[in-house]
Scaffold this motif. Structure first.
Motif, PDB file in Angstrom:
ATOM      1  N   LYS A 173       0.815  -1.208   0.000  1.00  0.00           N
ATOM      2  CA  LYS A 173       0.000   0.000   0.000  1.00  0.00           C
ATOM      3  C   LYS A 173       0.856   1.267   0.000  1.00  0.00           C
ATOM      4  CE  LYS A 173      -4.317  -1.763   1.931  1.00  0.00           C
ATOM      5  NZ  LYS A 173      -5.105  -1.338   0.754  1.00  0.00           N
ATOM      6  N   LEU A 174       2.073   1.170   0.559  1.00  0.00           N
ATOM      7  CA  LEU A 174       2.975   2.324   0.560  1.00  0.00           C
ATOM      8  C   LEU A 174       3.315   2.724  -0.875  1.00  0.00           C
ATOM      9  CD1 LEU A 174       4.732   4.278   2.285  1.00  0.00           C
ATOM     10  CD2 LEU A 174       6.590   2.585   2.065  1.00  0.00           C
ATOM     11  N   LEU A 175       3.430   1.724  -1.760  1.00  0.00           N
ATOM     12  CA  LEU A 175       3.764   1.986  -3.164  1.00  0.00           C
ATOM     13  C   LEU A 175       2.652   2.741  -3.888  1.00  0.00           C
ATOM     14  CD1 LEU A 175       5.430  -1.437  -4.087  1.00  0.00           C
ATOM     15  CD2 LEU A 175       6.570   0.761  -3.663  1.00  0.00           C
ATOM     16  N   GLU A 176       1.461   2.746  -3.314  1.00  0.00           N
ATOM     17  CA  GLU A 176       0.339   3.440  -3.930  1.00  0.00           C
ATOM     18  C   GLU A 176       0.354   4.948  -3.607  1.00  0.00           C
ATOM     19  OE1 GLU A 176      -3.178   1.513  -2.578  1.00  0.00           O
ATOM     20  OE2 GLU A 176      -2.582  -0.488  -3.331  1.00  0.00           O
ATOM     21  N   LEU A 177       1.194   5.337  -2.643  1.00  0.00           N
ATOM     22  CA  LEU A 177       1.260   6.742  -2.240  1.00  0.00           C
ATOM     23  C   LEU A 177       2.183   7.530  -3.166  1.00  0.00           C
ATOM     24  CD1 LEU A 177       1.454   6.302   1.654  1.00  0.00           C
ATOM     25  CD2 LEU A 177      -0.569   6.516   0.187  1.00  0.00           C
ATOM     26  N   SER A 178       2.220   8.828  -3.015  1.00  0.00           N
ATOM     27  CA  SER A 178       3.027   9.679  -3.893  1.00  0.00           C
ATOM     28  C   SER A 178       4.508   9.364  -3.746  1.00  0.00           C
ATOM     29  CB  SER A 178       2.787  11.156  -3.555  1.00  0.00           C
ATOM     30  OG  SER A 178       3.332  11.460  -2.289  1.00  0.00           O
ATOM     31  N   ASP A 179       5.282   9.695  -4.787  1.00  0.00           N
ATOM     32  CA  ASP A 179       6.720   9.459  -4.754  1.00  0.00           C
ATOM     33  C   ASP A 179       7.374  10.245  -3.608  1.00  0.00           C
ATOM     34  OD1 ASP A 179       6.477   7.840  -6.946  1.00  0.00           O
ATOM     35  OD2 ASP A 179       7.107   9.362  -8.410  1.00  0.00           O
ATOM     36  N   GLU A 180       6.885  11.470  -3.383  1.00  0.00           N
ATOM     37  CA  GLU A 180       7.454  12.302  -2.318  1.00  0.00           C
ATOM     38  C   GLU A 180       7.252  11.651  -0.949  1.00  0.00           C
ATOM     39  OE1 GLU A 180       6.629  14.760  -5.821  1.00  0.00           O
ATOM     40  OE2 GLU A 180       5.401  13.374  -4.636  1.00  0.00           O
ATOM     41  N   THR A 181       6.062  11.103  -0.699  1.00  0.00           N
ATOM     42  CA  THR A 181       5.779  10.463   0.584  1.00  0.00           C
ATOM     43  C   THR A 181       6.621   9.206   0.748  1.00  0.00           C
ATOM     44  OG1 THR A 181       3.527  11.319   0.660  1.00  0.00           O
ATOM     45  CG2 THR A 181       3.995   9.363   1.987  1.00  0.00           C
ATOM     46  N   GLN A 182       6.714   8.421  -0.313  1.00  0.00           N
ATOM     47  CA  GLN A 182       7.525   7.200  -0.246  1.00  0.00           C
ATOM     48  C   GLN A 182       8.986   7.529   0.063  1.00  0.00           C
ATOM     49  OE1 GLN A 182       6.973   4.217  -3.406  1.00  0.00           O
ATOM     50  NE2 GLN A 182       5.188   5.401  -4.078  1.00  0.00           N
ATOM     51  N   GLU A 183       9.511   8.515  -0.656  1.00  0.00           N
ATOM     52  CA  GLU A 183      10.922   8.870  -0.477  1.00  0.00           C
ATOM     53  C   GLU A 183      11.179   9.400   0.935  1.00  0.00           C
ATOM     54  OE1 GLU A 183      14.380  11.669  -2.528  1.00  0.00           O
ATOM     55  OE2 GLU A 183      12.311  11.768  -3.254  1.00  0.00           O
ATOM     56  N   SER A 184      10.273  10.255   1.419  1.00  0.00           N
ATOM     57  CA  SER A 184      10.428  10.819   2.762  1.00  0.00           C
ATOM     58  C   SER A 184      10.386   9.727   3.823  1.00  0.00           C
ATOM     59  CB  SER A 184       9.323  11.839   3.020  1.00  0.00           C
ATOM     60  OG  SER A 184       9.362  12.296   4.348  1.00  0.00           O
ATOM     61  N   PHE A 185       9.434   8.804   3.695  1.00  0.00           N
ATOM     62  CA  PHE A 185       9.309   7.731   4.681  1.00  0.00           C
ATOM     63  C   PHE A 185      10.525   6.804   4.663  1.00  0.00           C
ATOM     64  CE2 PHE A 185       8.113   3.316   5.614  1.00  0.00           C
ATOM     65  CZ  PHE A 185       7.772   3.451   6.951  1.00  0.00           C
ATOM     66  N   LEU A 186      10.949   6.413   3.470  1.00  0.00           N
ATOM     67  CA  LEU A 186      12.075   5.484   3.362  1.00  0.00           C
ATOM     68  C   LEU A 186      13.372   6.121   3.863  1.00  0.00           C
ATOM     69  CD1 LEU A 186      11.241   3.801  -0.060  1.00  0.00           C
ATOM     70  CD2 LEU A 186      11.020   2.805   2.228  1.00  0.00           C
ATOM     71  N   ASN A 187      13.553   7.408   3.571  1.00  0.00           N
ATOM     72  CA  ASN A 187      14.741   8.111   4.070  1.00  0.00           C
ATOM     73  C   ASN A 187      14.739   8.153   5.600  1.00  0.00           C
ATOM     74  OD1 ASN A 187      15.865   8.627   1.568  1.00  0.00           O
ATOM     75  ND2 ASN A 187      14.979  10.674   1.386  1.00  0.00           N
ATOM     76  N   PHE A 188      13.574   8.428   6.160  1.00  0.00           N
ATOM     77  CA  PHE A 188      13.470   8.473   7.616  1.00  0.00           C
ATOM     78  C   PHE A 188      13.689   7.086   8.205  1.00  0.00           C
ATOM     79  CE2 PHE A 188      10.961   7.976  11.498  1.00  0.00           C
ATOM     80  CZ  PHE A 188      11.484   8.981  12.277  1.00  0.00           C
ATOM     81  N   PHE A 189      13.125   6.081   7.582  1.00  0.00           N
ATOM     82  CA  PHE A 189      13.240   4.711   8.077  1.00  0.00           C
ATOM     83  C   PHE A 189      14.700   4.244   8.044  1.00  0.00           C
ATOM     84  CE2 PHE A 189      13.002   0.063   7.701  1.00  0.00           C
ATOM     85  CZ  PHE A 189      12.161  -0.224   8.759  1.00  0.00           C
ATOM     86  N   GLU A 190      15.424   4.613   6.989  1.00  0.00           N
ATOM     87  CA  GLU A 190      16.819   4.184   6.840  1.00  0.00           C
ATOM     88  C   GLU A 190      17.771   5.052   7.665  1.00  0.00           C
ATOM     89  OE1 GLU A 190      18.327   1.650   5.115  1.00  0.00           O
ATOM     90  OE2 GLU A 190      16.294   0.853   4.873  1.00  0.00           O
ATOM     91  N   ASN A 191      17.452   6.332   7.789  1.00  0.00           N
ATOM     92  CA  ASN A 191      18.375   7.260   8.461  1.00  0.00           C
ATOM     93  C   ASN A 191      17.618   8.169   9.439  1.00  0.00           C
ATOM     94  OD1 ASN A 191      20.873   6.649   6.815  1.00  0.00           O
ATOM     95  ND2 ASN A 191      19.498   7.329   5.181  1.00  0.00           N
ATOM     96  N   PRO A 192      17.099   7.618  10.527  1.00  0.00           N
ATOM     97  CA  PRO A 192      16.349   8.449  11.470  1.00  0.00           C
ATOM     98  C   PRO A 192      17.213   9.503  12.167  1.00  0.00           C
ATOM     99  CG  PRO A 192      16.719   6.262  12.377  1.00  0.00           C
ATOM    100  CD  PRO A 192      17.143   6.201  10.952  1.00  0.00           C
ATOM    101  N   HIS A 193      18.531   9.332  12.066  1.00  0.00           N
ATOM    102  CA  HIS A 193      19.463  10.276  12.689  1.00  0.00           C
ATOM    103  C   HIS A 193      19.766  11.488  11.801  1.00  0.00           C
ATOM    104  CE1 HIS A 193      21.920   7.669  10.102  1.00  0.00           C
ATOM    105  NE2 HIS A 193      22.620   8.778   9.891  1.00  0.00           N
ATOM    106  N   GLN A 194      19.220  11.519  10.599  1.00  0.00           N
ATOM    107  CA  GLN A 194      19.600  12.535   9.613  1.00  0.00           C
ATOM    108  C   GLN A 194      19.430  13.957  10.141  1.00  0.00           C
ATOM    109  OE1 GLN A 194      20.796  11.198   6.705  1.00  0.00           O
ATOM    110  NE2 GLN A 194      21.553  13.225   6.117  1.00  0.00           N
ATOM    111  N   CYS A 195      18.406  14.180  10.949  1.00  0.00           N
ATOM    112  CA  CYS A 195      18.147  15.535  11.453  1.00  0.00           C
ATOM    113  C   CYS A 195      19.180  15.968  12.490  1.00  0.00           C
ATOM    114  CB  CYS A 195      16.746  15.624  12.050  1.00  0.00           C
ATOM    115  SG  CYS A 195      16.412  14.392  13.322  1.00  0.00           S
TER     116      CYS A 195
END
Length: 566
Positions: free
Chosen positions: A210-232
């Motif tokens: 279902k995540l793949l059904e969402l916008s590219d921006e949402t997917q990219e933001s979520f995956l970046n956060f999931f992989e690198n929660p320390h980024q901020c």
């Protein structure tokens, strides 16, 4: 307790965690320190006795080996099992520090007392962080060092205002990046998907589909956060531009960061941790990681103190200012603001009572109650590992600070009790106080250092006449937080502080807590229940989650701290 080899146990942990690359390891635990309250307390997290102190120790232990490591540390079931193993060994180490002498002195009362004091002091010093707020730490720097701006600029090449601006800007950078990194939350479709997943309404692989059904921006933001929660928590020098000049950013980064490539030798849990004075790690030439951002103002305070006390005379002058000027003035201002609703209130500072030669700090007569206040800025040193040596040091520091403050309060108290009238001399004038005009007397010792358990339960170390009630001893930041909370919640704050102090003195010798604000929160949440507990004969254990009471007020903007002018 069975003896263990501390060095061997520390090396055992180091060997386990050295499989992970240094960068991924420090990034993982930086994120854990900052964001663990937002996540579930399970797995290795549940086993950590102090999520802050344990994490800081592990980071430095990982940096204290030249091994680079091959695995990237990301959260998974496998990595959690490894970290649970680490947590188990760490628990052995901490338990040994605290319990190695208990068997030998099991039946000897005075020895047991010393062991208890040592255990409490060790836990408070090495395992428990201080509940205070960023603005309080910054104000502490401003109040102490504002008069030394020229000397600071000359010795560090940077002025006080810019240093504080950099600390403030660092937090703003984090907050902006944190909001940006979680932008996927703003997608209503993602929010619905997350709720379905949390409520168990999706099959095992359905979330990913279902995540793949969402916008590219949402997917990219979520995956970046999931992989690198320390980024901020990562920043570059350019993040401070154009608000801060580049040369000052360079100085700031040099002063408060350690290089991930540097050689360190932090093997033992009770060693001084370099991250307390330099809470930033330099990952590469222009890539920095905030390990413990809340520590920045505190590290700045320590840096300025060291910088401005290069001679014995400078140290004596600064220490005098810390206690006689800064602590007393701040305490006085707190009580003036607190009692401003009282119709009948008098303040006496740097006063003498009945021609006694010793000057006292603060006396407040508010609504016919007397508050005798002594302010103490004496040191509280790191506890030693050996129980006998540790006890003597703890006892000495307590005597120089809290005991001395109580003794001075007691002198005033006895004059007020035993005389029909007393003469208060202050600022070249005098005033007579009649005993019949005072209903109750409370003694308060305000400290610039946090003594934790031996301060919350004065029955452990305070020497006093059995007939005399216990004073209230409190760390100045806790005093500020509590007085603000009372003032904002109750229409008659003067009456409420009276009620609190009247019952608080009954808890000594049967109170188990690490922090006075736990006790304060008990009162604020349910004054009636607090009074019942105080009047009972039960041993009182405070819930450590009580401090969330003040955090909620703070984040709801009901508990506010204004940054002072600098």
């Amino acid at each position: 307790m069975k003896k263990i080899n501390l060095e061997q146990k520390s090396l055992e942990i180091q060997n386990i965690i050295s499989r992970y690359t240094k960068e991924s390891f420090v990034c993982f635990f930086a994120d854990f320190i900052r964001h663990h309250p937002e996540r579930r307390n399970t797995g290795f997290s549940e086993k950590f006795k102090s999520k802050l102190k344990d994490s800081l120790y592990l980071i430095m232990l990982r940096l204290s080996t030249p091994l680079e490591g091959k695995e990237e540390l990301r959260y998974s079931k496998e990595s959690d099992l490894v970290l649970q193993q680490v947590a188990d060994i760490l628990l052995e180490i901490v338990s040994f520090y605290l319990s190695e002498n208990y068997d030998e002195f099991d039946e000897i009362t005075d020895k047991r007392q010393r062991l208890l004091v040592h255990e409490l002091a060790f836990k408070n010093y090495f395992q428990n962080g201080i509940l205070n707020y960023r603005e309080q730490e910054i104000n502490k720097v401003i109040r102490m060092f504002k008069p030394y701006q020229d000397k600071t600029q000359k010795r560090l090449g940077i002025d006080l205002k810019t240093l504080i601006d950099l600390c403030t800007h660092s937090e703003l950078i984090y907050r902006a990046k944190s909001i940006n990194s979680k932008s996927f939350i703003l997608d209503k479709k993602f929010d619905k998907l997350a709720r379905q997943s949390a409520n168990g309404l999706l099959a095992e692989n359905e979330f990913a589909d279902k995540l793949l059904e969402l916008s590219d921006e949402t997917q990219e933001s979520f995956l970046n956060f999931f992989e690198n929660p320390h980024q901020c928590l990562l920043f570059t020098k350019q993040d401070f531009l154009p608000s801060i000049e580049e040369k000052y950013i360079d100085i700031f980064c040099d002063l408060f960061s350690i290089d991930i490539k540097d050689t360190h030798s932090n093997l033992f849990y009770s060693q001084q941790n370099p991250l307390e004075n330099k809470p930033i790690i330099k990952i590469s030439n222009n890539k920095y990681l905030n390990i413990y951002q809340k520590q920045l103002p505190s590290a700045l305070y320590d840096l300025l103190y060291t910088t401005l006390t290069q001679t014995k005379k400078e140290k004596e002058q600064l220490n005098f200012r810390k206690g006689k000027v800064v602590l007393e003035n701040h305490t006085l201002e707190l009580f003036k603001k607190f009692f401003k609703k009282s119709k009948r209130v008098s303040f006496f500072t740097n006063y003498y009572i009945n021609n006694h030669p010793e000057e006292k700090d603060i006396l407040i007569i508010a609504d016919k109650n007397a508050y005798i206040i002594e302010c103490k800025a004496s040191r509280y040193r790191e506890p030693r590992r050996d129980t006998e040596q540790a006890y003597q040091r703890i006892k000495s520091d307590f005597a120089d600070c809290i005991q001395k403050g109580y003794d001075q309060c007691y002198q005033v108290e006895q004059e007020l009790i035993n005389n029909e009238k007393v003469v208060i001399a202050f600022k070249g004038k005098s005033e007579v106080i009649l005993r019949n005009d005072i209903h109750e007397i409370f003694s308060i010792v305000v400290t610039s250092e946090r003594f934790a358990s031996i301060q919350t339960d004065l029955g452990l170390l305070l020497k006093k006449d059995n007939a005399d009630p216990y004073p209230w001893s409190i760390y100045v930041d806790d005093l500020e937080t509590f007085l603000k909370a009372i003032y904002n919640r109750f229409s008659n704050p003067s009456r409420k502080i009276f009620e609190f102090l009247e019952h608080r003195e009954l808890l000594h010798k049967r109170l188990i807590t690490n922090d006075e604000l736990d006790v304060c929160a008990m009162f604020l949440q349910n004054p009636k229940h607090f009074k019942e507990l105080c009047e009972s004969e039960y041993v009182v254990f405070t819930d450590p989650t009580l401090q969330n009471y003040f955090d909620k007020l703070y984040f709801d903007k009901k508990l506010k701290f204004k940054i002072e002018d600098y």
